[in-house]
Design a protein around this motif. Structure first.
Motif, PDB file in Angstrom:
ATOM      1  N   ASN A  24       6.169  27.413 -34.445  1.00 21.60           N
ATOM      2  CA  ASN A  24       5.687  28.805 -33.883  1.00 21.60           C
ATOM      3  C   ASN A  24       3.756  28.619 -33.420  1.00 21.60           C
ATOM      4  O   ASN A  24       3.385  29.411 -32.618  1.00 21.60           O
ATOM      5  CB  ASN A  24       5.550  29.969 -35.212  1.00 21.60           C
ATOM      6  CG  ASN A  24       7.044  30.460 -35.016  1.00 21.60           C
ATOM      7  OD1 ASN A  24       7.715  30.464 -34.320  1.00 21.60           O
ATOM      8  ND2 ASN A  24       7.580  30.739 -36.367  1.00 21.60           N
ATOM      9  N   GLY A  25       3.302  27.931 -34.193  1.00 21.09           N
ATOM     10  CA  GLY A  25       1.701  27.453 -33.970  1.00 21.09           C
ATOM     11  C   GLY A  25       1.716  27.056 -32.502  1.00 21.09           C
ATOM     12  O   GLY A  25       0.734  27.735 -31.596  1.00 21.09           O
ATOM     13  N   VAL A  26       2.176  26.150 -31.966  1.00 15.53           N
ATOM     14  CA  VAL A  26       2.064  25.555 -30.495  1.00 15.53           C
ATOM     15  C   VAL A  26       2.876  26.508 -29.677  1.00 15.53           C
ATOM     16  O   VAL A  26       2.367  26.644 -28.421  1.00 15.53           O
ATOM     17  CB  VAL A  26       2.813  24.303 -30.441  1.00 15.53           C
ATOM     18  CG1 VAL A  26       4.340  24.127 -30.509  1.00 15.53           C
ATOM     19  CG2 VAL A  26       2.338  23.575 -29.239  1.00 15.53           C
ATOM     20  N   LYS A  27       3.871  27.219 -29.980  1.00 14.51           N
ATOM     21  CA  LYS A  27       4.333  28.379 -29.117  1.00 14.51           C
ATOM     22  C   LYS A  27       3.639  29.406 -28.818  1.00 14.51           C
ATOM     23  O   LYS A  27       2.957  29.672 -27.620  1.00 14.51           O
ATOM     24  CB  LYS A  27       5.764  28.750 -29.859  1.00 14.51           C
ATOM     25  CG  LYS A  27       6.436  29.942 -29.161  1.00 14.51           C
ATOM     26  CD  LYS A  27       7.348  30.708 -29.820  1.00 14.51           C
ATOM     27  CE  LYS A  27       7.974  31.938 -28.987  1.00 14.51           C
ATOM     28  NZ  LYS A  27       8.920  32.690 -29.870  1.00 14.51           N
ATOM     29  N   SER A  96      12.317  28.067 -22.094  1.00 17.00           N
ATOM     30  CA  SER A  96      12.457  27.000 -23.147  1.00 17.00           C
ATOM     31  C   SER A  96      12.442  27.424 -24.550  1.00 17.00           C
ATOM     32  O   SER A  96      12.819  26.937 -25.410  1.00 17.00           O
ATOM     33  CB  SER A  96      11.512  25.900 -22.664  1.00 17.00           C
ATOM     34  OG  SER A  96      10.078  26.153 -23.044  1.00 17.00           O
ATOM     35  N   PHE A  97      11.363  28.451 -24.622  1.00 21.17           N
ATOM     36  CA  PHE A  97      10.879  28.774 -26.002  1.00 21.17           C
ATOM     37  C   PHE A  97      12.198  29.794 -26.700  1.00 21.17           C
ATOM     38  O   PHE A  97      12.388  29.595 -27.612  1.00 21.17           O
ATOM     39  CB  PHE A  97       9.562  29.718 -25.963  1.00 21.17           C
ATOM     40  CG  PHE A  97       8.506  28.673 -26.045  1.00 21.17           C
ATOM     41  CD1 PHE A  97       8.320  27.957 -27.041  1.00 21.17           C
ATOM     42  CD2 PHE A  97       7.638  28.857 -25.225  1.00 21.17           C
ATOM     43  CE1 PHE A  97       7.107  27.044 -27.314  1.00 21.17           C
ATOM     44  CE2 PHE A  97       6.230  28.020 -25.181  1.00 21.17           C
ATOM     45  CZ  PHE A  97       6.328  27.087 -26.272  1.00 21.17           C
ATOM     46  N   ASP A  98      12.803  30.461 -25.702  1.00 21.71           N
ATOM     47  CA  ASP A  98      13.999  31.292 -26.225  1.00 21.71           C
ATOM     48  C   ASP A  98      15.066  30.209 -26.729  1.00 21.71           C
ATOM     49  O   ASP A  98      15.583  30.263 -27.841  1.00 21.71           O
ATOM     50  CB  ASP A  98      14.741  31.762 -25.093  1.00 21.71           C
ATOM     51  CG  ASP A  98      14.022  33.235 -24.777  1.00 21.71           C
ATOM     52  OD1 ASP A  98      12.975  33.506 -25.447  1.00 21.71           O
ATOM     53  OD2 ASP A  98      14.109  33.477 -23.389  1.00 21.71           O
ATOM     54  N   PHE A 104      15.469  26.649 -33.754  1.00 24.96           N
ATOM     55  CA  PHE A 104      14.562  26.484 -35.129  1.00 24.96           C
ATOM     56  C   PHE A 104      15.049  27.512 -36.185  1.00 24.96           C
ATOM     57  O   PHE A 104      15.329  27.372 -37.239  1.00 24.96           O
ATOM     58  CB  PHE A 104      12.964  26.921 -34.858  1.00 24.96           C
ATOM     59  CG  PHE A 104      12.480  25.718 -34.533  1.00 24.96           C
ATOM     60  CD1 PHE A 104      11.928  24.777 -35.831  1.00 24.96           C
ATOM     61  CD2 PHE A 104      12.230  25.293 -33.334  1.00 24.96           C
ATOM     62  CE1 PHE A 104      11.183  23.448 -35.296  1.00 24.96           C
ATOM     63  CE2 PHE A 104      11.578  23.804 -32.971  1.00 24.96           C
ATOM     64  CZ  PHE A 104      11.151  23.284 -33.908  1.00 24.96           C
ATOM     65  N   ASP A 105      15.578  28.508 -35.412  1.00 24.92           N
ATOM     66  CA  ASP A 105      16.291  29.787 -36.304  1.00 24.92           C
ATOM     67  C   ASP A 105      17.598  29.343 -37.019  1.00 24.92           C
ATOM     68  O   ASP A 105      17.882  29.743 -38.087  1.00 24.92           O
ATOM     69  CB  ASP A 105      16.592  31.145 -35.664  1.00 24.92           C
ATOM     70  CG  ASP A 105      15.305  31.900 -35.379  1.00 24.92           C
ATOM     71  OD1 ASP A 105      14.228  31.417 -35.609  1.00 24.92           O
ATOM     72  OD2 ASP A 105      15.478  32.594 -34.458  1.00 24.92           O
TER      73      ASP A 105
END
Length: 160
Positions: A24-27, A96-98, A104-105
């Protein structure tokens, strides 16, 4: 720190929770960076022999999509590296984040050590996802230099 250790032990999935926090930090940094860099600088190269800022965004999107979709069991290629406009690159990065959000979820400590195919080799789920976090942070560091060369403060340095 004793209270912190107790809270850590009480979390049901401390390994995967730590991995997700790193992600989440890098996102957050990459999404802010992609938005903050003006479109005219997406074609900027810090030196002639390396990728443009936009090509780095595309590279991150493609790399994340490959890894996170592999973790999800459904290989995807976004072809973000072929895109040139800021809007298309930001959309690919978000896509890509999706995929990574889903990966991760779905990660639990029990699933973290399951082995998956990563191209020609095998990896644990958590290993693949942490390599993605590491790679994305590395690319963020490169792109921060591009921003500095254009007189723009990178998101992780704002407010300092």
């Amino acid at each position: 720190t004793g209270g912190q250790a107790g809270a850590q032990q009480a979390a049901p999935n401390p390994l995967s929770a730590d991995a997700k926090a790193m992600y989440n930090g890098v996102k957050n940094n990459l999404l802010k960076m992609a938005d903050k860099m003006p479109e005219e600088h997406y074609a900027f190269k810090a030196s002639p022999d390396i990728r443009t800022f936009g090509q780095l965004i595309g590279h991150v999107a493609d790399s994340q999509a490959r890894t996170c979709s592999a973790v999800l069991g459904d290989m995807k290629n976004l072809n973000a590296s072929s895109k040139t406009s800021k809007a298309d690159l930001v959309a690919a990065l978000k896509e890509s984040f999706d995929l990574c959000d889903k990966a991760f979820d779905g990660l639990t400590d029990a699933k973290a050590t399951e082995t998956i195919a990563m191209g020609q080799r095998q990896s644990t789920r958590i290993g693949a996802l942490l390599r993605t976090v590491s790679h994305s942070n590395e690319e963020y560091g490169y792109m921060a230099v591009y921003m500095r060369l254009k007189g723009i403060v990178p998101p992780s340095s704002e407010g300092r």
